[in-house]
Scaffold this active site. Structure first.
Site, mmCIF file in Angstrom:
data_model
loop_
_atom_site.group_PDB
_atom_site.id
_atom_site.type_symbol
_atom_site.label_atom_id
_atom_site.label_comp_id
_atom_site.label_asym_id
_atom_site.label_seq_id
_atom_site.Cartn_x
_atom_site.Cartn_y
_atom_site.Cartn_z
ATOM 1 N N LEU A 15 0.732 -1.176 0.071
ATOM 2 C CA LEU A 15 0.262 0.208 0.216
ATOM 3 C C LEU A 15 0.543 1.760 -0.180
ATOM 4 C CD1 LEU A 15 -2.795 -1.150 2.472
ATOM 5 C CD2 LEU A 15 -2.601 -1.767 -0.096
ATOM 6 N N ASP A 34 10.985 3.016 6.424
ATOM 7 C CA ASP A 34 11.057 1.487 6.331
ATOM 8 C C ASP A 34 11.979 0.526 7.271
ATOM 9 O OD1 ASP A 34 9.969 -1.147 5.783
ATOM 10 O OD2 ASP A 34 8.168 -0.496 5.236
ATOM 11 N N ILE A 35 11.878 -0.310 7.586
ATOM 12 C CA ILE A 35 13.058 -1.235 7.854
ATOM 13 C C ILE A 35 14.344 -1.725 5.967
ATOM 14 C CG2 ILE A 35 12.437 -1.648 9.654
ATOM 15 C CD1 ILE A 35 11.895 -4.661 8.663
ATOM 16 N N GLY A 72 3.423 1.554 8.373
ATOM 17 C CA GLY A 72 3.856 0.298 9.142
ATOM 18 C C GLY A 72 3.518 -0.895 9.739
ATOM 19 N N HIS A 113 -10.003 -5.962 10.982
ATOM 20 C CA HIS A 113 -9.784 -7.217 12.399
ATOM 21 C C HIS A 113 -10.040 -6.465 13.445
ATOM 22 C CE1 HIS A 113 -8.717 -9.795 8.469
ATOM 23 N NE2 HIS A 113 -7.688 -8.843 8.360
ATOM 24 N N TYR A 136 -3.020 -9.580 15.281
ATOM 25 C CA TYR A 136 -3.262 -8.520 14.552
ATOM 26 C C TYR A 136 -4.293 -7.145 14.777
ATOM 27 C CZ TYR A 136 -3.098 -5.776 9.860
ATOM 28 O OH TYR A 136 -3.384 -5.517 9.090
ATOM 29 N N LYS A 140 -4.655 -3.344 15.980
ATOM 30 C CA LYS A 140 -4.870 -2.211 15.547
ATOM 31 C C LYS A 140 -6.467 -1.707 16.552
ATOM 32 C CE LYS A 140 -3.435 -2.888 12.016
ATOM 33 N NZ LYS A 140 -2.305 -2.245 10.609
ATOM 34 N N SER A 165 -10.395 -5.291 2.467
ATOM 35 C CA SER A 165 -8.988 -6.001 2.161
ATOM 36 C C SER A 165 -8.389 -4.862 0.680
ATOM 37 C CB SER A 165 -9.478 -7.114 1.336
ATOM 38 O OG SER A 165 -10.723 -6.924 0.765
ATOM 39 N N ARG A 173 -15.214 -13.057 -0.626
ATOM 40 C CA ARG A 173 -15.413 -11.401 0.245
ATOM 41 C C ARG A 173 -14.624 -10.545 -0.361
ATOM 42 N NH1 ARG A 173 -10.859 -9.859 3.305
ATOM 43 N NH2 ARG A 173 -11.797 -9.081 5.434
#
Length: 279
Positions: A15, A34-35, A72, A113, A136, A140, A165, A173
């Site tokens: 994304l 980012d890593i 992230g 989620h 996960y 959130k 999604s 879905r």
């Protein structure tokens, strides 16, 4: 409105790859972090390798920013110990660094989620109680509550986008849950350019005929999704097997995440294609 400095975490993710270029046009300086490396940079973009779980890293990245788009995370279910650093501590580090540096707003990539165990035949809004389907999803929930607390106690605005999604429509879905990349970009842009947001939770979903959530709370942002997964319905349904109504993976908002054992991958049961944009 053009920002002086905007920070994007998770810039090397799928994304993030679609957000980098449009976000670079909304500011004088986009700091992508980012890593993992992001590849070629867009005009006005710089890259800083940083670890969300390292507070000093976040302090350095966020210094001088007006807003942070926080995407992230580990983007799958995993053992709690693996998620603790990037998904839990990482969110605290982003919010605390944002507070210390006087950032105006954090835009967060939350997820369905957080409420993934609700049955899909319940048309839920953003006011329902948290009902996470995984560790996960629990992360959130934690970050949504963190954002509310920092708004109420410290005046730091945040918008939490519960993305359903954002991937290719290749399963039943997704006919309801799809968020197209164009609509994702529009949504994040509206989260940035809306003059006042306070604390808000909204759904990240396109204009699907079969959308299973009530996204009326997003109207104040001026978010008007344009894409509709119904365009793919005939092909998807023609290839789909008959679904088991007793399987939480078919009946709950969280999809496969609702049926996996805690700590086990939810993405393993989904046909997510890595079609990240190349810079």
């Amino acid at each position: 409105m053009k920002l002086k400095k905007l920070v994007l975490t998770g810039a090397a993710g799928r994304l993030g790859s679609y957000l980098r270029e449009p976000l670079s046009k909304l500011c004088d300086e986009l700091v992508s972090t980012d890593i993992n490396d992001v590849g070629n940079l867009y005009e006005g973009e710089t890259f800083i390798k940083a670890d969300l779980a390292n507070f000093d890293d976040m302090m350095g990245v966020i210094e001088g920013a007006e807003m942070v788009v926080h995407m992230g995370a580990i983007v799958d279910e995993a053992p709690f110990e693996e998620l603790l650093g990037p998904n839990f501590v990482g969110s605290y580090n982003v919010w605390e660094a944002a507070h210390k540096h006087g950032v105006r707003r954090v835009i967060y990539g939350s997820s369905i989620h957080a409420v993934g165990m609700y049955p899909k035949n319940e048309f839920i809004n953003t006011e329902v109680a948290h009902r996470p389907d995984t560790f996960y999803g629990l992360a959130k929930c934690f970050t949504e509550d963190l954002g509310r607390m920092y708004w109420e106690k410290r005046g730091l605005e945040s918008v939490h986008m519960r993305i359903l999604s954002a991937a290719q429509v290749n399963n039943p879905r997704a006919l309801g849950s799809w968020l197209s990349y164009d609509d994702l970009i529009q949504l994040v842009t509206r989260c940035i350019d809306t003059p006042v947001t306070g604390f808000a939770v909204i759904y990240g979903v396109s204009n699907n005929d079969r959308a299973p959530v009530d996204n009326a709370k997003a109207a104040f942002l001026g978010y008007r999704p344009k894409d509709n997964a119904e365009d793919f319905a005939a092909d998807v349904l023609a290839e789909a097997d008959v679904l088991d109504p007793h399987d939480p993976g078919h009946m709950c908002h969280g999809g496969p995440f609702a049926s996996v054992e805690l700590g086990n991958s939810g993405l393993a049961g989904m046909n997510v294609i890595d079609d990240r944009k190349k810079s």
